[in-house]
Design an enzyme around this catalytic site. Structure first.
Site, PDB file in Angstrom:
ATOM      1  N   CYS A 125      62.215  27.503   6.212  1.00 12.14           N
ATOM      2  CA  CYS A 125      62.240  28.855   6.105  1.00 12.14           C
ATOM      3  C   CYS A 125      61.634  29.529   7.332  1.00 12.14           C
ATOM      4  O   CYS A 125      61.865  30.611   7.490  1.00 12.14           O
ATOM      5  CB  CYS A 125      61.681  29.312   4.904  1.00 12.14           C
ATOM      6  SG  CYS A 125      59.856  28.913   4.583  1.00 12.14           S
TER       7      CYS A 125
ATOM      8  N   ASN B  48      64.070  22.249   0.300  1.00 11.75           N
ATOM      9  CA  ASN B  48      64.121  21.983   1.768  1.00 11.75           C
ATOM     10  C   ASN B  48      62.681  21.141   1.991  1.00 11.75           C
ATOM     11  O   ASN B  48      62.856  20.308   2.719  1.00 11.75           O
ATOM     12  CB  ASN B  48      64.141  23.220   2.481  1.00 11.75           C
ATOM     13  CG  ASN B  48      63.138  24.277   2.229  1.00 11.75           C
ATOM     14  OD1 ASN B  48      62.742  24.396   0.992  1.00 11.75           O
ATOM     15  ND2 ASN B  48      62.547  24.772   3.354  1.00 11.75           N
TER      16      ASN B  48
ATOM     17  N   GLU C 113      58.945  34.022  -2.599  1.00 12.74           N
ATOM     18  CA  GLU C 113      59.027  33.748  -1.363  1.00 12.74           C
ATOM     19  C   GLU C 113      60.434  33.212  -0.939  1.00 12.74           C
ATOM     20  O   GLU C 113      61.007  32.306  -1.282  1.00 12.74           O
ATOM     21  CB  GLU C 113      58.104  32.361  -1.138  1.00 12.74           C
ATOM     22  CG  GLU C 113      56.684  32.693  -1.562  1.00 12.74           C
ATOM     23  CD  GLU C 113      55.807  33.417  -0.339  1.00 12.74           C
ATOM     24  OE1 GLU C 113      56.506  33.602   0.746  1.00 12.74           O
ATOM     25  OE2 GLU C 113      54.861  34.130  -0.713  1.00 12.74           O
TER      26      GLU C 113
ATOM     27  N   GLU D  28      51.380  33.683  -1.116  1.00 11.25           N
ATOM     28  CA  GLU D  28      50.569  32.528  -1.498  1.00 11.25           C
ATOM     29  C   GLU D  28      49.514  32.102  -0.410  1.00 11.25           C
ATOM     30  O   GLU D  28      49.274  32.857   0.426  1.00 11.25           O
ATOM     31  CB  GLU D  28      51.421  31.314  -1.667  1.00 11.25           C
ATOM     32  CG  GLU D  28      52.983  31.748  -2.435  1.00 11.25           C
ATOM     33  CD  GLU D  28      54.000  30.687  -2.593  1.00 11.25           C
ATOM     34  OE1 GLU D  28      54.103  30.000  -1.555  1.00 11.25           O
ATOM     35  OE2 GLU D  28      54.253  30.366  -3.503  1.00 11.25           O
TER      36      GLU D  28
HETATM   37  P1  NAD Z   1      68.096  28.628  -4.058  1.00 12.40           P
HETATM   38  O1  NAD Z   1      67.525  29.916  -4.463  1.00 12.40           O
HETATM   39  O2  NAD Z   1      69.641  28.271  -4.383  1.00 12.40           O
HETATM   40  O3  NAD Z   1      67.253  27.784  -5.211  1.00 12.40           O
HETATM   41  C1  NAD Z   1      66.009  27.834  -5.284  1.00 12.40           C
HETATM   42  C2  NAD Z   1      65.586  27.292  -6.617  1.00 12.40           C
HETATM   43  O4  NAD Z   1      65.891  28.353  -7.585  1.00 12.40           O
HETATM   44  C3  NAD Z   1      66.209  26.088  -7.299  1.00 12.40           C
HETATM   45  O5  NAD Z   1      65.332  25.480  -7.956  1.00 12.40           O
HETATM   46  C4  NAD Z   1      67.392  26.819  -8.033  1.00 12.40           C
HETATM   47  O6  NAD Z   1      67.817  25.676  -9.080  1.00 12.40           O
HETATM   48  C5  NAD Z   1      66.660  27.731  -8.832  1.00 12.40           C
HETATM   49  N1  NAD Z   1      67.560  28.724  -9.337  1.00 12.40           N
HETATM   50  C6  NAD Z   1      68.888  28.994  -8.862  1.00 12.40           C
HETATM   51  N2  NAD Z   1      69.548  30.160  -9.652  1.00 12.40           N
HETATM   52  C7  NAD Z   1      68.441  30.695 -10.563  1.00 12.40           C
HETATM   53  C8  NAD Z   1      68.533  31.534 -11.074  1.00 12.40           C
HETATM   54  N3  NAD Z   1      69.485  32.323 -11.545  1.00 12.40           N
HETATM   55  N4  NAD Z   1      67.294  31.632 -12.032  1.00 12.40           N
HETATM   56  C9  NAD Z   1      66.300  30.934 -11.913  1.00 12.40           C
HETATM   57  N5  NAD Z   1      66.305  29.973 -10.775  1.00 12.40           N
HETATM   58  C10 NAD Z   1      67.498  29.706 -10.231  1.00 12.40           C
HETATM   59  O7  NAD Z   1      67.378  28.436  -2.663  1.00 12.40           O
HETATM   60  P2  NAD Z   1      67.617  26.965  -1.980  1.00 12.40           P
HETATM   61  O8  NAD Z   1      69.016  26.667  -1.562  1.00 12.40           O
HETATM   62  O9  NAD Z   1      67.227  25.768  -2.869  1.00 12.40           O
HETATM   63  O10 NAD Z   1      66.684  26.881  -0.821  1.00 12.40           O
HETATM   64  C11 NAD Z   1      66.877  27.438   0.390  1.00 12.40           C
HETATM   65  C12 NAD Z   1      66.157  29.026   0.553  1.00 12.40           C
HETATM   66  O11 NAD Z   1      64.896  28.910   0.239  1.00 12.40           O
HETATM   67  C13 NAD Z   1      66.418  29.590   1.987  1.00 12.40           C
HETATM   68  O12 NAD Z   1      66.851  30.846   1.707  1.00 12.40           O
HETATM   69  C14 NAD Z   1      65.148  29.521   2.406  1.00 12.40           C
HETATM   70  O13 NAD Z   1      64.872  30.478   3.579  1.00 12.40           O
HETATM   71  C15 NAD Z   1      64.173  29.541   1.233  1.00 12.40           C
HETATM   72  N6  NAD Z   1      62.769  29.073   1.423  1.00 12.40           N
HETATM   73  C16 NAD Z   1      61.893  30.283   1.457  1.00 12.40           C
HETATM   74  C17 NAD Z   1      60.704  29.760   1.577  1.00 12.40           C
HETATM   75  C18 NAD Z   1      59.370  30.916   1.874  1.00 12.40           C
HETATM   76  O14 NAD Z   1      58.343  30.273   1.794  1.00 12.40           O
HETATM   77  N7  NAD Z   1      59.612  31.871   1.896  1.00 12.40           N
HETATM   78  C19 NAD Z   1      60.430  28.498   1.870  1.00 12.40           C
HETATM   79  C20 NAD Z   1      61.408  27.524   1.640  1.00 12.40           C
HETATM   80  C21 NAD Z   1      62.613  27.859   1.504  1.00 12.40           C
END
Ligand code: NAD
Length: 481
Positions: free
Chosen positions: A282, A150, A248, A461
């Site tokens: 997020c 995002n 996060e 963080e």
């Molecule tokens: P996601 O969990 O699908 O992917 C995030 C990352 O994890 C990607 O690089 C992905 O390839 C990797 N990943 C996927 N499966 C994995 C596994 N089994 N093991 C290790 N890595 C793996 O999330 P997304 O769709 O990319 O992002 C959206 C989500 O992120 C939303 O839920 C949003 O709220 C959250 N988000 C949180 C914050 C925060 O600071 N809390 C900030 C931004 C986004």
């Protein structure tokens, strides 16, 4: 067509398997580049490079590490225009937003941690004339950094910069949905003279590359930002290996509006907190609770202003919303709008895919959507949608709205609008979230702790919290006589 490469041991190289994944430009719905489909062999190569680089990097004087990271910050700033366009093409966000927020913040992340490390100190405890204790804070080793799509470069650098500044070497994986600016960053790291192996970027799928990083026995620390389900999977693998974990995760943030707020300021900011980055932050406030006495006025004014927000070509400076990140994500968001209707919600505006003319006809655009008439605890109000969709709900008392606000599994951030100082402090104290914004949103001081409670994450963080995470404390006790 551009082919992205892995950055391992200071070089841009092909994945060992020599296979690639299509990378889409969401604003036109077409493939425009190729991403390495790396696997555990590439992660192994990257980890070995990081392990080899670690002894030297970890004892490189802070000032020298800082100087290299400051060079990277400068290069990001020098390449602002190019990086902002790349981020927009890869993610669908307006170029204007990437120029204003994403890329400057990526530079600030490097600048902040490059200078922060020069001020980071550890504590000491004197036991009168018996002994002195002091704490050493040593880098952990090889840090695994995994980030989402995002805010691609913004969040990628938010992890890498403190990890490197505190003397770790890094194996990092950007999202396979938005890998381009991480690739461009690897070119800038080479230009800045970052020693080889200190930062390694492995591109590819989460279930291959991300999983291999999480499970690697020589990577003792994982910093992850992404979805709650993925965070749980990483914890399942990494926790029994006793890795340090910072997670996060998702959010479903409340935006609480009292009748005594500064109305115009609230309205302007609420448009941002609802729909910035197509609602894919997020920290967006997706559940809007409005005190009953101003509910009808708010509803009319808000819907009127939302209807005027232009959706379209991300390069057009008049576009307030660009495309959402991918076709599957667009379908997910639209399915939640259908769910909201089934749950009895009324769509006040939006609710549909937007067809943009010409070359953008196959892009993934969704109209900013406002829904009312739902209960606080229906699925639409409990589950993270992560798109340009908000619900509005009236409330009568503070007790009632606090119950609504705290009712989800998430606890990342909350937003509060009131001019009543006592109430503001009381509510801030009682909200179950890691961050509370009062009369503002997304105002960030990088020194503050950043993170969520409940299913929004583990750890913090930001500021010295990040250095605490990326270092291992060791107490040394010296007897004086
Ligand atoms: P996601 O969990 O699908 O992917 C995030 C990352 O994890 C990607 O690089 C992905 O390839 C990797 N990943 C996927 N499966 C994995 C596994 N089994 N093991 C290790 N890595 C793996 O999330 P997304 O769709 O990319 O992002 C959206 C989500 O992120 C939303 O839920 C949003 O709220 C959250 N988000 C949180 C914050 C925060 O600071 N809390 C900030 C931004 C986004």
């Amino acid at each position: 067509m551009q082919t992205i490469k892995n950055y391992i041991n200071g070089e841009l190289i092909e994945p060992i398997g020599k296979t690639y994944i299509d990378n889409y430009n969401p604003s036109i719905g077409k493939v425009y580049s190729l991403i390495p489909d790396s696997d555990e062999r590439d992660v192994e190569l990257a980890t070995q490079a990081a392990l080899q680089a670690f002894p030297k990097w970890s004892i490189t004087p802070k000032g020298e590490r800082s100087a290299i990271l400051l060079k990277i910050a400068d290069l990001i700033t020098k390449n602002l225009e190019r990086l902002a366009v790349a981020e927009s093409v890869d993610n669908g966000k307006p170029v204007s937003l990437a120029k204003l927020i994403d890329i400057p913040r990526a530079a600030s992340n490097f600048h902040f941690y490059a200078t922060g490390i020069l001020h980071y100190a550890a504590e000491s405890y004197a036991m009168e004339d018996t002994a002195i204790n002091y704490t050493l804070r040593n880098p952990v080793g090889v840090a695994g950094c995994i980030s989402p799509w995002n805010l691609p470069l913004y969040l990628f650098t938010w992890k890498i910069a403190p990890a490197l500044a505190s003397g770790n070497c890094v194996v990092a994986k950007p999202s396979e949905i938005t890998p381009m600016t991480a690739y461009l960053l690897s070119e800038l790291c080479i230009e800045a003279g970052l020693p080889k192996g200190v930062l390694n970027i492995v591109h590819g799928y989460g279930h291959k590359v991300g999983a291999a990083i999480s499970a690697h026995p020589k990577i003792p620390l994982i910093s992850f930002t992404g979805g709650t389900k993925t965070g749980a999977e990483i914890a399942r693998v990494a926790a029994p290996m006793f890795k340090k974990l910072s997670l996060e995760l998702g959010g479903k943030n409340p935006n609480i509006i009292f009748a005594d707020c500064d109305y115009e300021n609230m309205m302007k900011t609420t448009l941002h907190s609802s729909f910035s980055n197509q609602g894919q932050i997020c920290l967006c406030g997706s559940r809007i609770f409005v005190e009953k006495s101003i509910y009808e006025k708010f509803k009319t004014d808000f819907v009127d202003r939302v209807n005027k927000m232009k959706v379209g070509n991300p390069a057009d400076p008049d576009s307030r919303l660009g495309a959402v990140v991918s076709k599957p994500h667009m379908e997910k968001v639209l399915s939640y709008i259908e769910l909201a209707k089934q749950e009895g919600g009324t769509i006040l505006c939006g609710g549909n895919q937007v067809k943009v003319e010409g070359e953008f006809a196959d892009g993934y655009y969704i109209a900013p959507t406002v829904i009312e008439g739902l209960t606080y605890n229906c699925r639409t109000n409990m589950e993270e949608i992560f798109g340009p969709v908000v619900t509005i709900m009236p409330f009568e008392t503070e007790e009632e709205v606090m119950m609504y606000a705290n009712s989800t599994q998430y606890g990342l951030a909350s937003i509060l609008w009131t001019e009543n100082l006592t109430r503001a402090h009381r509510i801030a104290n009682n909200l179950h979230t890691g961050i509370v914004w009062i009369n503002c949103w997304l105002l960030r001081d990088l020194r503050t702790p950043f993170g969520g409670v409940k299913n929004s994450g583990v750890g913090r963080e930001g500021g010295f919290e990040a250095f605490d995470f990326f270092t291992e404390p060791k107490n040394v006790c010296i007897k004086l006589k």
